[in-house]
Design an enzyme around this catalytic site. Structure first.
Site, short mmCIF file in Angstrom:
data_model
loop_
_atom_site.label_atom_id
_atom_site.label_comp_id
_atom_site.label_asym_id
_atom_site.label_seq_id
_atom_site.Cartn_x
_atom_site.Cartn_y
_atom_site.Cartn_z
CD GLU A 138 -5.25 3.39 -2.26
OE1 GLU A 138 -6.11 4.16 -1.79
OE2 GLU A 138 -4.10 3.75 -2.58
CE LYS A 197 -1.86 6.88 -3.34
NZ LYS A 197 -2.37 5.94 -2.32
CG ASP A 231 -9.57 4.39 0.91
OD1 ASP A 231 -9.05 5.08 1.81
OD2 ASP A 231 -8.90 3.77 0.07
CG ASP A 254 -1.75 1.23 1.38
OD1 ASP A 254 -1.71 2.09 0.49
OD2 ASP A 254 -2.46 1.34 2.41
#
Lengths: 195, 624
Positions: B187, B87, B209, B25
Site C-alpha cells: 500500500e 481483513k 499510512d 484497494d
C-alpha cells in the site's frame, strides 16, 4: 512499438545471453572495475538500469517460464548489488575472487593485539548504563570505531592492490570484528531508546 | 522457443488496444477499484455514483451476500451475520483473533481442526478468504460494468507489513473472485506511485499510512523512475478503529456505564465514536450524547485521550528512519494515506516530527487505489512510456529452525525483493537420512517467539557420519513477497521443495509484538541462546561418549567408567535445570575424565586405518 524496443535491451533477447549474464562477475555486471574502492552512486545507477530491464514486473503479462526467469535474474541483481554495496561484503567477495575463503579463519589470522583491543572495546560497551544516559558515550564509541574502520578499509584496499591476499585477509577479519562491534553498539542504542 | 518471448514483456495483441486493467484497494474499512480513464486513473463508481465500498458483508439464508453500506448498517441488528473488517482476520488463527478482540461478535466454527477462523453464518460457514472474495466480486462486477468487458489484469494492494500467510490469503481471495492478479502491491508503495508520478520528484519519501485497522510507515527513494523501498515498519494491530475504541471507553466512563454491552450495543457505540471522531476532524468541539448523558468533546481532550496511540505511530517513524540510516532532514516529502490521517492530531504530530507539512492533495482514502491503478496500467502494457519500476523489500526476517530451537535468519528484513538466498546445513546424528525443516518468520532468536510458516522434510539423505552431509536450503521470495523454499542434498541431489501456504494453527503473537519484543528481549535472547547452545553441546558430548563406550568399552577401566558415569549424571541434571556456565564447567570436567580413554581410542583407530597400507604408500601420501 519503439517504446517496447527501448524497454528490452538486446542482452535480454535470448536465453544464452541470460545465462551468461547470471554467471557474470558482480563488478562486470555493474560495469565497475574490480577494486575495493568504487563509486557507490554509479553502482546504484547501473543497478537500477539493469533492474528496469530484468524485474519481474516487466514480465507481468508474460508466460510463467518468462516470469520465473525474470525472478531469478532480478534476484541475482539484488544479491550482486547487496554484496558490492556493503564494504565488508565487497571485501569478502574480492577475496573470494582470488580464491581466499574468508569462512576459514586461521589462528594466525587473529593477532593477540587485535583480540586485546576488541576485548577492551567490548568492555567499554558493556560498562555503559542501559538507559538513555549512555547515548552520548555510545555515539563517541561509534565514532571511534568508524574512524578505525575507515583506516582498516584503506589498509585492505592497499593490500589487495599489492596482491598480498594473506595480509588482506587478516585486515578483513579486523574489519569483521569492527562491523560486529558497530552492530552491537547499534543494538545497545536501540535498547537505550526503548525500541 | 518459449524463452525467446522474454524480449516482449507486456505483449499486446495490438498496439492500439487498451487492455482492461484495474487497481484494487482491499481495505479494512472501505474498498475501492480504480482504472485509467482518459485523463488519468480514477476511482470507478457504483450505480449510484458512490466510490468507497464499505468492506462489510452480510450473509442471509439462501440469498446472495449483501456487500457494502447496507451490510455495514445491518451489523447493528444482525451482528453475527454481518462481517466487518474481515481483513483483520486474514492469515490468522481463531485463538489469535480471540486473544486480540474478545468482543468479536462472530460465531466461529469450532469443528475446523486447522484452527481457521471460519464463521458460522445464516448462509453457511464462511472463512475470511471467502468473505474477502465476496467483496472483491462486487468490485469486479463494478469494474466490468464501467469498462464494458472482462478484466485482464488486477493489482491488489496489501499492507507492507502483511506476512506471508496474509499475502497468500489475499491472493487466494482474488483467485476465488475470478480476478487475474498481476501483482500484490504494498500500500505505501502504491501511494508513493500516485504522488511520484504527479510531481516526478527525486528524493526520499515517507509514506505514513494509518488505515482502519493497520498502520504502516515506509521510506522510499525515487531516482529516475525507480522507486526503491529503503525500509518499512508498522503495526498490524493499530488503526483508526483503535481511536474509536478509545472514544468508546471514554463514553462508557463519562456516562457511568458499567458492565458489558451486547454485540449490537457495542457496534452501535463504535459507530457513534467513529462519527464523533470524523466530526472532530473538521470542528474544534463536538456535542455528544450517549444514552442519558450529554456533554462535549474538544480537540484538546481528544489529543490527550489518544496520545499513546499517536506516540506509537511516531515511534514507528523514528524506527524506520533508523533502519534506513537517515535523519528527518533527509526526507523530502511525507505522504499521508488512510482516512484516519485526516485527524488533526495525526497531521500535527507528523508535521512536528518531520519538521514539514505532509502532502495531502490526493484524497487519503483513494491514494492507494490510484497508485494500484497506475501500476496495473503499466504492468499490463498500456503505458510503456512511463518507464517506472518499484523495488520493494520483505518486511520481516525469514529463517529456518536449527538444532536447539534457534532461528538461523536466511533473508533479513528490509532486503530488496525478489531475492534468493541459500545456506548450507548438515546432519546432526550419524546415519541421519531425514532432515526436518521448519520455516519461520520474525526477528527473535528463538523459534517459539517467531511465526511458524511451514514444516517439511527432506528424505533420502545418504547415511553418513554426523556433519558430513551437505544440505543446501534456498529461500526464494518473489516480487509479491511470497516465499518458496527448496532443500537439496548436494552429493546425491536429493531434492524437496515447498511453496509456503498459510498454516492456521498458530498461537504466535502478532507480528508487531514479535518485533517489539525482539528489541526488548535482545539481552534475554542472547542469554537463552547461550544456554541452548551449551545444552546442545553437552548432549552431543554425552551421546558421543556413550557411543564410544559401547564400541570400545574394553578400553575403559572400571574406575574410569564409574568416574565418567558420575560426571555424566551431574551434567545431565545441569542440562535440565542448570545455567550455561554450570553446563560448560561440567562439560569441561567430562572432557577431562574421559581424556585418557579418548586418547587410547584415537591410537587404536589410527592403527586400524594404517593397517593394510604399506609404509611407502603412507609416505607418499604425506609427501603430497
Amino acid at each position: 512499438m519503439t517504446n517496447k524496443e527501448h524497454r528490452c535491451s538486446p542482452a535480454f533477447k535470448k536465453q544464452p545471453s541470460h545465462v551468461q549474464q547470471i554467471k557474470q562477475n558482480y563488478f562486470q555486471l555493474f560495469k565497475q572495475s574490480e577494486s575495493f574502492e568504487l563509486d557507490v552512486s554509479t553502482l546504484a545507477e547501473n543497478y537500477r538500469q539493469l533492474q528496469l530491464e530484468a524485474h519481474p514486473d516487466r514480465f507481468a503479462a508474460a508466460s510463467e517460464t518468462e516470469k520465473m526467469r525474470a525472478v531469478q535474474l532480478s534476484s541475482y541483481l539484488n544479491e550482486a548489488y547487496d554484496t558490492l554495496k556493503s564494504t565488508l561484503r565487497r571485501a569478502a567477495y574480492l577475496l573470494s575472487l582470488h580464491d581466499v575463503d574468508v569462512e576459514q579463519v586461521e589462528q594466525s589470522d587473529l593477532s593477540m593485539d587485535l583480540l586485546l583491543e576488541q576485548i577492551q572495546l567490548r568492555e567499554a560497551l558493556d560498562e555503559l548504563p542501559k538507559d538513555s544516559s549512555a547515548l552520548p558515550a555510545l555515539e563517541n564509541l561509534k565514532a571511534d570505531v568508524t574512524v578505525k574502520l575507515a583506516g582498516m578499509e584503506r589498509k585492505f584496499a592497499d593490500g589487495l592492490q599489492r596482491r598480498e591476499f594473506g595480509s588482506a585477509k587478516k585486515v578483513f577479519h579486523e574489519m569483521q570484528f569492527l562491523h560486529k562491534l558497530l552492530a552491537e553498539i547499534d543494538s545497545s542504542e536501540e535498547q537505550c531508546l526503548g525500541y | 522457443m518459449a524463452l525467446l518471448q522474454i524480449s516482449e514483456p507486456g505483449r499486446k495483441p495490438a498496439a492500439a488496444m487498451h487492455r482492461r486493467a484495474v487497481g484494487i484497494d482491499l481495505g479494512t474499512t472501505n474498498s475501492l477499484v480504480t482504472a485509467s480513464c482518459g485523463s488519468g486513473v480514477e476511482a470507478l463508481p457504483d450505480e449510484d455514483g458512490g466510490q468507497l465500498l464499505p468492506s462489510a458483508v452480510q450473509y442471509r439464508k439462501n440469498q446472495t451476500p449483501v456487500v457494502g453500506a447496507l451490510a455495514k448498517a445491518a451489523a447493528i441488528d444482525d451482528p453475527e451475520n454481518s462481517i466487518l473488517s474481515v481483513k483483520r482476520l486474514l492469515g490468522k488463527s481463531r485463538s489469535e483473533i480471540l486473544s486480540q478482540d474478545p468482543f468479536i461478535p462472530y460465531q466461529f466454527d469450532d469443528s475446523r481442526e486447522d484452527g481457521a477462523p471460519a464463521i458460522v453464518t445464516a448462509a453457511g460457514v464462511k472463512d475470511p478468504v471467502q468473505i474477502s472474495a465476496d467483496i472483491l466480486r462486487v468490485l469486479r462486477d463494478r469494474a466490468e460494468a464501467c469498462l464494458a468487458g472482462e478484466l485482464e489484469g488486477v493489482v491488489i494492494t496489501v499492507p507492507a507489513y502483511f506476512n506471508d500467510a496474509q499475502r497468500q490469503q489475499t491472493k487466494d481471495a482474488a483467485r476465488l473472485a475470478g480476478l487475474p492478479v498481476l501483482r500484490l502491491l504494498n500500500e505505501p508503495t502504491a501511494a508513493a506511485v500516485a504522488y511520484g508520478l504527479d510531481t516526478s520528484d527525486q528524493g526520499n519519501i515517507v509514506v505514513f499510512d494509518l488505515g482502519g485497522g493497520t498502520f504502516d510507515v515506509s521510506l522510499l527513494s525515487l531516482q529516475r523512475g525507480v522507486f526503491e523501498v529503503l525500509a518499512t515498519g508498522g503495526d498490524t494491530n493499530l488503526g483508526g478503529d483503535d481511536f474509536d475504541r478509545v472514544l468508546c471507553d471514554w463514553l462508557m466512563q463519562v456516562s457511568s456505564h458499567s458492565g458489558t454491552l451486547s454485540h449490537s450495543k457495542r457496534i452501535e457505540l463504535l459507530y457513534l465514536a467513529n462519527q464523533i471522531r470524523h466530526q472532530l476532524s473538521d470542528e474544534e468541539s463536538v456535542d455528544v450524547s450517549y444514552g442519558a448523558w450529554t456533554g462535549k468533546l474538544d480537540a484538546e481532550l481528544f489529543t490527550e485521550l489518544t496520545q499513546d496511540l499517536v506516540n506509537r505511530t511516531i515511534n514507528t517513524c523514528r524506527r524506520v528512519l533508523r533502519d534506513a540510516r537517515l535523519t528527518v532532514d533527509a526526507i523530502d516529502n511525507i505522504v499521508l494515506v488512510g482516512g484516519a490521517t485526516r485527524m488533526p492530531v495525526i497531521r500535527n504530530a507528523v508535521a512536528e516530527f518531520f519538521g514539514k507539512s505532509p502532502l495531502v492533495n490526493i484524497d487519503p482514502d483513494k491514494v492507494v487505489a490510484i497508485g494500484a491503478g497506475i501500476q496495473a496500467d503499466v504492468l499490463i502494457g498500456n503505458k510503456s512510456e512511463d518507464n517506472f519500476l518499484l523495488l520493494d523489500v520483505n518486511p520481516l526476517s525469514l529463517g529456518i529452525e536449527t538444532m536447539g530451537e534457534l532461528v538461523e535468519k536466511i533473508i533479513p528484513r528490509n532486503t530488496t525483493i525478489p531475492v534468493a538466498k541459500a545456506q548450507e546445513f548438515t546432519t546432526f546424528k550419524d546415519g541421519q537420512t531425514v532432515m526436518s525443516l521448519h520455516v519461520v518468520q520474525g526477528e527473535r532468536e528463538l523459534v517459539s517467539d517467531c511465526r511458524s510458516l511451514a514444516r517439511f522434510e527432506l528424505r533420502g539423505i545418504p547415511p553418513m557420519v554426523a556433519g558430513a552431509a551437505k544440505i543446501r536450503v534456498t529461500f526464494q521470495v518473489d516480487a509479491d513477497g511470497l516465499l518458496s523454499v527448496t532443500a537439496q542434498e548436494l552429493s546425491t541431489n536429493t531434492k524437496s521443495e515447498i511453496q509456503i501456504k498459510p498454516s492456521y494453527g498458530l498461537n504466535a503473537d502478532a507480528i508487531e509484538k514479535m518485533l517489539e519484543s525482539s528489541r526488548d528481549h535482545a539481552q534475554a535472547d542472547m542469554e537463552s541462546r547461550a544456554l541452548k547452545e551449551a545444552q546442545l553441546e553437552a548432549t552431543q558430548l554425552i551421546d558421543a561418549l556413550a557411543n564410544a563406550s559401547k564400541v570400545d568399552g574394553e578400553l575403559l577401566s572400571a574406575e574410569e567408567a564409574s568416574r565418567m558415569a558420575d560426571v555424566v549424571a551431574r551434567l545431565q541434571s545441569a542440562i535440565s535445570d542448570g545455567s550455561s556456565n554450570q553446563i560448560h564447567a561440567l562439560s569441561e570436567e567430562l572432557n577431562q575424565v574421559s581424556g585418557d580413554f579418548a586418547a587410547r581410542r584415537m591410537d587404536l583407530t589410527i592403527g586400524e586405518a594404517l593397517r593394510g597400507h604399506s609404509i611407502d604408500e603412507i609416505e607418499r601420501s604425506t609427501d603430497e
